[in-house]
Design a protein around this motif. Structure first.
Motif, PDB file in Angstrom:
ATOM      1  N   ALA A   4     -31.966  -7.991  65.445  1.00 17.12           N
ATOM      2  CA  ALA A   4     -32.023  -6.856  64.850  1.00 17.12           C
ATOM      3  C   ALA A   4     -31.422  -5.822  65.841  1.00 17.12           C
ATOM      4  N   GLU A   5     -31.268  -5.961  66.756  1.00 18.08           N
ATOM      5  CA  GLU A   5     -30.587  -5.162  67.279  1.00 18.08           C
ATOM      6  C   GLU A   5     -29.082  -5.043  68.077  1.00 18.08           C
ATOM      7  N   PHE A   6     -28.851  -6.954  67.465  1.00 23.08           N
ATOM      8  CA  PHE A   6     -27.095  -7.047  67.201  1.00 23.08           C
ATOM      9  C   PHE A   6     -26.689  -6.230  66.063  1.00 23.08           C
ATOM     10  N   ILE A   7     -27.003  -5.997  64.886  1.00 27.48           N
ATOM     11  CA  ILE A   7     -26.695  -6.148  63.514  1.00 27.48           C
ATOM     12  C   ILE A   7     -26.709  -4.124  63.696  1.00 27.48           C
ATOM     13  N   LEU A   8     -28.144  -3.657  64.444  1.00 28.56           N
ATOM     14  CA  LEU A   8     -27.816  -2.124  64.845  1.00 28.56           C
ATOM     15  C   LEU A   8     -26.847  -1.591  64.966  1.00 28.56           C
ATOM     16  N   ALA A   9     -26.001  -2.518  66.613  1.00 29.84           N
ATOM     17  CA  ALA A   9     -25.017  -1.937  67.311  1.00 29.84           C
ATOM     18  C   ALA A   9     -23.917  -2.464  67.117  1.00 29.84           C
ATOM     19  N   ALA A  10     -23.727  -2.964  65.334  1.00 30.39           N
ATOM     20  CA  ALA A  10     -22.711  -3.563  64.799  1.00 30.39           C
ATOM     21  C   ALA A  10     -22.798  -2.314  63.636  1.00 30.39           C
ATOM     22  N   THR A  12     -23.577   0.472  64.568  1.00 24.04           N
ATOM     23  CA  THR A  12     -23.883   2.407  64.940  1.00 24.04           C
ATOM     24  C   THR A  12     -22.517   2.184  65.510  1.00 24.04           C
ATOM     25  N   LEU A  13     -21.766   1.251  65.436  1.00 20.20           N
ATOM     26  CA  LEU A  13     -20.121   0.968  66.338  1.00 20.20           C
ATOM     27  C   LEU A  13     -18.699   1.514  64.791  1.00 20.20           C
ATOM     28  N   GLN A  14     -19.661   0.290  64.203  1.00 12.33           N
ATOM     29  CA  GLN A  14     -19.166   1.329  62.647  1.00 12.33           C
ATOM     30  C   GLN A  14     -19.053   2.165  62.074  1.00 12.33           C
ATOM     31  N   ARG A  15     -19.786   3.225  62.499  1.00 16.43           N
ATOM     32  CA  ARG A  15     -20.368   4.070  61.556  1.00 16.43           C
ATOM     33  C   ARG A  15     -19.347   5.011  62.786  1.00 16.43           C
ATOM     34  N   ALA A  16     -19.180   5.000  64.129  1.00 17.78           N
ATOM     35  CA  ALA A  16     -18.383   5.127  64.741  1.00 17.78           C
ATOM     36  C   ALA A  16     -17.427   5.767  64.665  1.00 17.78           C
ATOM     37  N   ALA A  17     -16.949   4.119  64.947  1.00 17.75           N
ATOM     38  CA  ALA A  17     -15.361   3.814  64.589  1.00 17.75           C
ATOM     39  C   ALA A  17     -14.829   4.883  63.361  1.00 17.75           C
ATOM     40  N   GLU A  18     -15.313   4.444  62.299  1.00 15.95           N
ATOM     41  CA  GLU A  18     -15.390   5.312  61.024  1.00 15.95           C
ATOM     42  C   GLU A  18     -15.184   6.769  60.936  1.00 15.95           C
ATOM     43  N   LEU A  19     -16.365   7.790  62.262  1.00 13.93           N
ATOM     44  CA  LEU A  19     -16.024   8.868  62.653  1.00 13.93           C
ATOM     45  C   LEU A  19     -14.974   9.262  63.148  1.00 13.93           C
ATOM     46  N   VAL A  20     -14.000   8.200  63.848  1.00 15.85           N
ATOM     47  CA  VAL A  20     -12.759   7.986  64.270  1.00 15.85           C
ATOM     48  C   VAL A  20     -11.523   8.356  63.583  1.00 15.85           C
ATOM     49  N   LEU A  21     -11.669   7.077  62.751  1.00 20.06           N
ATOM     50  CA  LEU A  21     -10.784   7.141  61.801  1.00 20.06           C
ATOM     51  C   LEU A  21     -10.445   8.641  60.932  1.00 20.06           C
ATOM     52  N   SER A  22     -12.211   8.946  59.892  1.00 23.62           N
ATOM     53  CA  SER A  22     -12.818   9.747  59.429  1.00 23.62           C
ATOM     54  C   SER A  22     -11.064  11.446  59.763  1.00 23.62           C
ATOM     55  N   LEU A  53     -30.482   6.714  61.025  1.00 20.01           N
ATOM     56  CA  LEU A  53     -30.093   5.143  61.832  1.00 20.01           C
ATOM     57  C   LEU A  53     -30.617   5.408  63.127  1.00 20.01           C
ATOM     58  N   ILE A  54     -31.426   6.648  64.007  1.00 18.69           N
ATOM     59  CA  ILE A  54     -31.304   6.576  64.665  1.00 18.69           C
ATOM     60  C   ILE A  54     -32.891   5.871  64.858  1.00 18.69           C
ATOM     61  N   SER A  55     -33.584   6.283  63.189  1.00 18.06           N
ATOM     62  CA  SER A  55     -35.035   5.532  62.952  1.00 18.06           C
ATOM     63  C   SER A  55     -35.353   4.198  62.942  1.00 18.06           C
TER      64      SER A  55
END
Length: 170
Positions: A4-10, A12-22, A53-55
């Motif tokens: 679960a932590e692995f999926i949540l980390a992935a 979270t990283l995907q969303r952060a990368a998308e914010l940078v791309l955006s 995401l935090i929840s």
């Protein structure tokens, strides 16, 4: 690290990368004549998605996995990338109108007027189910539906006004 932590980390990283791309795409679009519209609701969208995401991190990091829901979530990622690929440099988390350019009508935009929002709605509902959190899936699906109602109405108004904007730019 749990699965679960692995999926949540992935995610979270995907969303952060998308914010940078955006942010990158937004700057390019604005520099090439784009106009940002309906900024007022954007912090609400960010708040709902951040709370979601935090929840999931707080409540789901030690949960088991629903493999069927996980497969559905992975399929949604394929659709997400199809949407992003179809929009190319016009993909952003904000509403940027390009008055002088035609609307994107390729990929999933041939089938739906707002495929990105359909994908996001699916993700918001399905990822909590991957982690066995049906209450969070229900709560955030309702919250997301409320902000998407505002967002889609604003985007539709902006898209309808593009022709007027394009005539004014000539």
């Amino acid at each position: 690290m749990t699965a679960a932590e692995f999926i949540l980390a992935a995610v979270t990283l995907q969303r952060a990368a998308e914010l940078v791309l955006s942010a990158f795409n937004t700057r390019k679009l604005l520099a090439s004549g784009g106009v940002e519209v309906a900024r007022g609701h954007y912090p609400l969208i960010v708040a709902v998605h951040a709370a979601w995401l935090i929840s999931l991190w707080v409540l789901g990091r030690d949960q088991g996995m629903n493999v069927v829901a996980l497969l559905l979530y992975v399929a949604l990622q394929g659709l997400r990338f199809w949407v992003m690929w179809s929009l190319g440099s016009r993909w952003t988390t904000r509403i940027i109108i390009m008055p002088a350019k035609p609307l994107v009508s390729a990929g999933p935009y041939r089938l739906l007027s707002h495929p990105n929002y359909a994908v996001v709605a699916g993700e918001i509902a399905v990822l909590p189910l991957v982690l066995g959190l049906p209450l969070e899936a229900a709560i955030f699906t309702i919250l997301n539906a409320a902000v998407l109602a505002i967002r889609i109405q604003a985007e539709n108004r902006a898209l309808a006004s593009r022709q007027t904007m394009a005539r004014g730019a000539r």
